[in-house]
Enzyme design. Structure first.
Site, PDB file in Angstrom:
ATOM      1  N   LYS A 155       5.171 -36.592  -5.365  1.00  0.00           N
ATOM      2  CA  LYS A 155       6.318 -36.896  -4.499  1.00  0.00           C
ATOM      3  C   LYS A 155       7.295 -37.846  -5.202  1.00  0.00           C
ATOM      4  O   LYS A 155       8.500 -37.604  -5.252  1.00  0.00           O
ATOM      5  CB  LYS A 155       5.842 -37.513  -3.167  1.00  0.00           C
TER       6      LYS A 155
ATOM      7  N   ARG B  14       3.636 -39.554   8.135  1.00  0.00           N
ATOM      8  CA  ARG B  14       2.266 -39.267   7.692  1.00  0.00           C
ATOM      9  C   ARG B  14       1.330 -38.999   8.852  1.00  0.00           C
ATOM     10  O   ARG B  14       0.146 -38.730   8.628  1.00  0.00           O
ATOM     11  CB  ARG B  14       1.726 -40.480   6.929  1.00  0.00           C
TER      12      ARG B  14
ATOM     13  N   ARG C  48      -2.912 -42.473 -13.818  1.00  0.00           N
ATOM     14  CA  ARG C  48      -1.553 -42.987 -13.590  1.00  0.00           C
ATOM     15  C   ARG C  48      -1.430 -44.472 -13.972  1.00  0.00           C
ATOM     16  O   ARG C  48      -2.291 -45.286 -13.673  1.00  0.00           O
ATOM     17  CB  ARG C  48      -1.164 -42.829 -12.122  1.00  0.00           C
TER      18      ARG C  48
ATOM     19  N   ARG D 290      -2.362 -49.135 -10.295  1.00  0.00           N
ATOM     20  CA  ARG D 290      -2.380 -49.503  -8.875  1.00  0.00           C
ATOM     21  C   ARG D 290      -3.808 -49.724  -8.406  1.00  0.00           C
ATOM     22  O   ARG D 290      -4.710 -48.982  -8.781  1.00  0.00           O
ATOM     23  CB  ARG D 290      -1.744 -48.365  -8.058  1.00  0.00           C
TER      24      ARG D 290
ATOM     25  N   ARG E  53      -8.195 -41.942   0.252  1.00  0.00           N
ATOM     26  CA  ARG E  53      -6.795 -41.557   0.536  1.00  0.00           C
ATOM     27  C   ARG E  53      -6.701 -40.043   0.767  1.00  0.00           C
ATOM     28  O   ARG E  53      -5.966 -39.589   1.642  1.00  0.00           O
ATOM     29  CB  ARG E  53      -5.884 -41.967  -0.626  1.00  0.00           C
TER      30      ARG E  53
END
Ligand code: AP5
Length: 214
Positions: free
Chosen positions: A13, A88, A127, A160, A171
């Site tokens: 996203k 969400r 990431r 993160r 998640r």
């Protein structure tokens, strides 16, 4: 033009929001980015959302809805925004529609990025992000410079907290239980376009533009 980018964590996203907002000249509104900025600055909002984010859980609806309503009331959002990571839950989707209706606005399109759980695990565990300018890297697909500083601004590159394997799994579970029903919600409202989110970044961008032109 209000466009929603819907998709599981790590579906791309944030990556795809950049070319879309550049081309359409829309502000990029990412609830996750707003929360992280508050966390980094140690604001009361940041302290409030930290426990949810660290656990990979959703921040309560009323707090998120108030935040987005405030952002959508700002002058630069008058002609539209790209919403990344919001709504969400069904309650957030309904609150968004009701809020937009107050100013005779509505969602133009909801793009659902479709990516397998296996791809997501690979993407998120690799990431890395620049703490200063937010530029994203990936250890395998777009590695950061060897000195650990951002190639664009020289900022510190970090991982993160919610990109650790156990939190990623939580998640994903939260996404499947609470967010994926929105695919049907927007489908029922005739606003949904599914976009294959697997493959090269540029190819996915082309699919998104084709879905928007359709
Ligand atoms: P948020 O920041 O929104 O996180 P997310 O939805 O989990 O999404 P990500 O930012 O992890 O992934 P992305 O889809 O943007 O993918 P990206 O482009 O970075 O939310 C964080 C938390 O905030 C939530 O868990 C929750 O606690 C809270 N929150 C936020 N909004 C909320 C709301 N509305 N309600 C309640 N709580 C809320 O890509 C991922 C990686 O893959 C990168 O390394 C990238 O370089 C790489 N990549 C991307 N595309 C490709 C490709 N095509 N090929 C190879 N690699 C790729």
């Amino acid at each position: 033009m209000i466009i929603i980018l819907l998709g599981p964590p790590g579906s791309g996203k944030g990556t795809q929001a950049l070319p879309v907002t550049e081309k359409l000249k829309l502000p990029h509104v990412s609830t996750g980015d707003i929360f992280r900025a508050n966390l980094n600055q140690g604001t009361p909002l940041g302290l409030e959302v930290k426990k949810y984010m660290d656990a990979g859980a959703l921040v309560p609806d009323d707090l998120v809805v108030r935040l987005v309503a405030g952002r959508l009331s700002e002058p630069d959002a008058k002609n539209g925004v790209l919403l990344d990571g919001f709504p969400r839950t069904a309650a957030q989707a309904e609150a968004l529609s009701a809020f937009l209706a107050e100013s005779s606005r509505q969602v133009a399109r909801c793009l659902s990025l479709e990516v397998s759980d296996a791809t997501i695990l690979t993407r998120l565990s690799g990431r890395r992000i620049c703490r200063n300018c937010g530029l994203g890297y990936h250890l395998s697909f777009s590695p950061p410079p060897a000195d650990g500083r951002c190639g664009r601004c020289g900022g510190e590159i970090y991982q993160r907290d919610d990109d650790r394997e156990e939190t990623i799994k939580n998640r994903l579970d939260v996404y499947h239980r609470q967010t994926s029903p929105l695919i049907h919600w927007y489908g029922d409202h005739g606003l949904l376009k599914a976009v294959d989110g697997e493959g090269q970044v540029e190819e996915i961008t082309r699919r998104i533009f084709a879905a928007l032109e359709d």
